[in-house]
Design an enzyme around this catalytic site. Structure first.
Site, short mmCIF file in Angstrom:
data_model
loop_
_atom_site.label_atom_id
_atom_site.label_comp_id
_atom_site.label_asym_id
_atom_site.label_seq_id
_atom_site.Cartn_x
_atom_site.Cartn_y
_atom_site.Cartn_z
N ALA A 65 74.80 -46.15 100.29
CA ALA A 65 75.96 -44.69 100.34
C ALA A 65 76.65 -44.41 99.32
O ALA A 65 77.11 -45.50 98.85
CB ALA A 65 76.65 -44.78 102.01
N GLY A 108 71.69 -48.30 101.88
CA GLY A 108 71.74 -46.72 102.62
C GLY A 108 69.99 -46.29 101.74
O GLY A 108 69.11 -45.86 102.38
N GLU A 111 66.97 -48.95 103.27
CA GLU A 111 67.04 -48.37 104.36
C GLU A 111 66.05 -46.73 104.16
O GLU A 111 65.35 -46.40 105.04
CB GLU A 111 68.75 -47.72 104.98
N GLU A 131 75.88 -54.69 101.49
CA GLU A 131 76.45 -53.91 102.50
C GLU A 131 78.49 -55.09 102.65
O GLU A 131 79.36 -55.12 102.29
CB GLU A 131 76.32 -53.24 103.76
N1 CO8 Z 1 78.64 -45.37 95.59
C1 CO8 Z 1 79.02 -44.67 94.94
N2 CO8 Z 1 78.62 -44.60 93.25
C2 CO8 Z 1 78.47 -45.30 92.83
C3 CO8 Z 1 77.62 -46.15 93.75
C4 CO8 Z 1 77.25 -46.19 94.81
N3 CO8 Z 1 76.82 -46.74 95.66
N4 CO8 Z 1 76.12 -47.41 93.08
C5 CO8 Z 1 77.30 -47.08 91.80
N5 CO8 Z 1 77.53 -45.84 91.80
C6 CO8 Z 1 78.29 -45.76 90.52
C7 CO8 Z 1 79.19 -46.31 89.71
O1 CO8 Z 1 80.69 -45.97 90.03
C8 CO8 Z 1 79.21 -45.75 88.62
O2 CO8 Z 1 80.15 -45.29 88.29
P1 CO8 Z 1 80.65 -44.88 86.61
O3 CO8 Z 1 80.06 -44.90 85.31
O4 CO8 Z 1 81.53 -43.22 87.48
O5 CO8 Z 1 82.45 -45.58 86.82
C9 CO8 Z 1 77.80 -45.22 88.34
O6 CO8 Z 1 77.04 -45.30 89.48
C10 CO8 Z 1 76.53 -46.96 86.93
O7 CO8 Z 1 76.84 -47.99 88.25
P2 CO8 Z 1 77.30 -48.98 87.46
O8 CO8 Z 1 78.00 -48.80 86.37
O9 CO8 Z 1 77.83 -49.80 88.55
O10 CO8 Z 1 76.09 -49.88 87.15
P3 CO8 Z 1 75.74 -51.17 86.70
O11 CO8 Z 1 74.23 -51.51 86.10
O12 CO8 Z 1 76.32 -51.83 85.96
O13 CO8 Z 1 75.37 -51.64 87.95
C11 CO8 Z 1 74.58 -51.48 90.91
C12 CO8 Z 1 74.47 -51.52 89.60
C13 CO8 Z 1 74.79 -53.15 90.17
C14 CO8 Z 1 73.46 -51.29 91.04
C15 CO8 Z 1 75.90 -51.52 90.53
O14 CO8 Z 1 76.20 -50.03 90.22
C16 CO8 Z 1 76.78 -52.01 92.67
O15 CO8 Z 1 76.84 -52.85 92.95
N6 CO8 Z 1 76.59 -50.95 93.32
C17 CO8 Z 1 76.80 -50.47 94.47
C18 CO8 Z 1 75.40 -51.19 95.10
C19 CO8 Z 1 76.33 -50.98 97.00
O16 CO8 Z 1 77.33 -52.19 97.24
N7 CO8 Z 1 75.54 -50.47 97.18
C20 CO8 Z 1 76.13 -50.42 98.82
C21 CO8 Z 1 76.51 -49.11 99.42
S1 CO8 Z 1 77.18 -48.69 100.83
C22 CO8 Z 1 76.07 -48.30 101.98
O17 CO8 Z 1 74.52 -47.95 102.12
C23 CO8 Z 1 75.99 -48.87 103.65
C24 CO8 Z 1 74.98 -47.89 103.94
C25 CO8 Z 1 75.53 -47.42 105.37
C26 CO8 Z 1 75.68 -46.51 105.94
C27 CO8 Z 1 75.96 -45.40 106.44
C28 CO8 Z 1 77.07 -45.68 107.61
C29 CO8 Z 1 77.62 -45.34 108.95
#
Ligand code: CO8
Length: 257
Positions: A65, A108, A111, A131
């Site tokens: 998400a 998400g 999921e 998460e």
């Molecule tokens: N949300 C928003 N932006 C994101 C997300 C995300 N989940 N994942 C990546 N991005 C963005 C980054 O911020 C980055 O943007 P910018 O260039 O503007 O900084 C761009 O995408 C590229 O990402 P990275 O530079 O981080 O790419 P890497 O190759 O270095 O890393 C990863 C890849 C490991 C996947 C890393 O991006 C990461 O850890 N992302 C987050 C993963 C995460 O924590 N996901 C869980 C999110 S919470 C969730 O899903 C809750 C679900 C339930 C919701 C409903 C609740 C009721």
């Protein structure tokens, strides 16, 4: 219909929806989930479509998400709007939905993939529920569906640590149906979807509904449900056609009735 966060195309009786927020690794935000829901509902109602594929990019199916959208929300915000209550978009679809996953499939995103009827994975796929590392937990079915797919031990470890599972482990654990080379992912997904779409649509939909019943009920109730649905299939024209075609040694010409 022009969407901004997904791309839609049809190939024969197969619809392909590609998640497309390349700058955010296809993170699911309100707009994307709304567009996905609208596209899925449209295809579900469209008689010309027999199966749907949801895919992402080479780098990410979806990295979760959208953290930036969620970050400022308060408890009262998420509670009052019942945030994510209607994010079970793929699970609500009555036609088969296949997730074709390459790269990151996290939070998400994982999921969403698990809401689909099965997951076809590229050898580059990485699954996880990270998460906990953000101080939250899965919120659109991850704690429940992942546990049913891979068992308590693995689900608990993944949800408590955020550890990612690679494609090979995901296949071994029952999370995905098959792993294919990344270059073949979409072709394979389209192939399996068009196989399903070539079959009797009512038989396919009733089979999907009955397999899904296994997650909701006891064995004896599930078997009774199966028998009732099985009996009802003898009311379809496609049952007559399928069985006659077998006897006459020809391909069936299903009318989806
Ligand atoms: N949300 C928003 N932006 C994101 C997300 C995300 N989940 N994942 C990546 N991005 C963005 C980054 O911020 C980055 O943007 P910018 O260039 O503007 O900084 C761009 O995408 C590229 O990402 P990275 O530079 O981080 O790419 P890497 O190759 O270095 O890393 C990863 C890849 C490991 C996947 C890393 O991006 C990461 O850890 N992302 C987050 C993963 C995460 O924590 N996901 C869980 C999110 S919470 C969730 O899903 C809750 C679900 C339930 C919701 C409903 C609740 C009721």
């Amino acid at each position: 219909m022009a969407y901004e966060t997904i791309l839609c195309e049809t190939k024969g009786r197969v619809a392909i929806i590609t998640l497309s927020r390349p700058d955010a690794l296809n993170a699911l935000n309100t707009q994307l989930v709304g567009e996905l829901a609208e596209a899925l509902t449209g295809y579900d109602r469209d008689d010309a479509i027999g199966a749907i594929v949801i895919t992402g990019s080479e780098k990410a199916f979806a990295a979760g998400a959208d953290i930036k959208e969620m970050a400022p929300k308060s408890f009262m915000d998420v509670y009052r709007e019942d945030f994510a209550a209607n994010w079970d978009v793929a699970a609500r679809c009555r036609k088969p939905v296949i997730a074709a996953v390459a790269g990151y499939c996290l939070g998400g995103g994982c999921e969403l993939a698990m809401q689909c009827d099965f997951i076809l994975a590229a050898d580059t796929a990485k699954f996880g529920q990270p998460e906990i590392t953000l101080g939250i937990m899965p919120g659109i079915g991850g704690t429940q569906r992942l546990t049913r797919f891979v068992g308590k031990s693995k689900a608990m470890e993944m949800c408590l640590t955020g550890r990612m599972m690679d494609a090979e482990e995901a296949e071994r654990s029952g999370l995905v149906s098959r792993v294919v080379p990344a270059a073949d992912l979409l072709t394979e997904a389209e192939k399996v979807a068009s196989k399903i779409a070539s079959l009797s649509l009512p038989a396919v939909m009733m089979t999907k509904e009955t397999v899904n019943r296994a997650y909701e009920t006891t064995l004896s109730e599930g078997i009774l449900f199966e028998r009732r649905v099985f009996h009802s299939m003898f009311a379809t024209e496609d049952q007559k056609e399928g069985m006659e075609a077998f006897s006459e040694k020809r391909k069936p010409n299903f009318k989806n009735r």
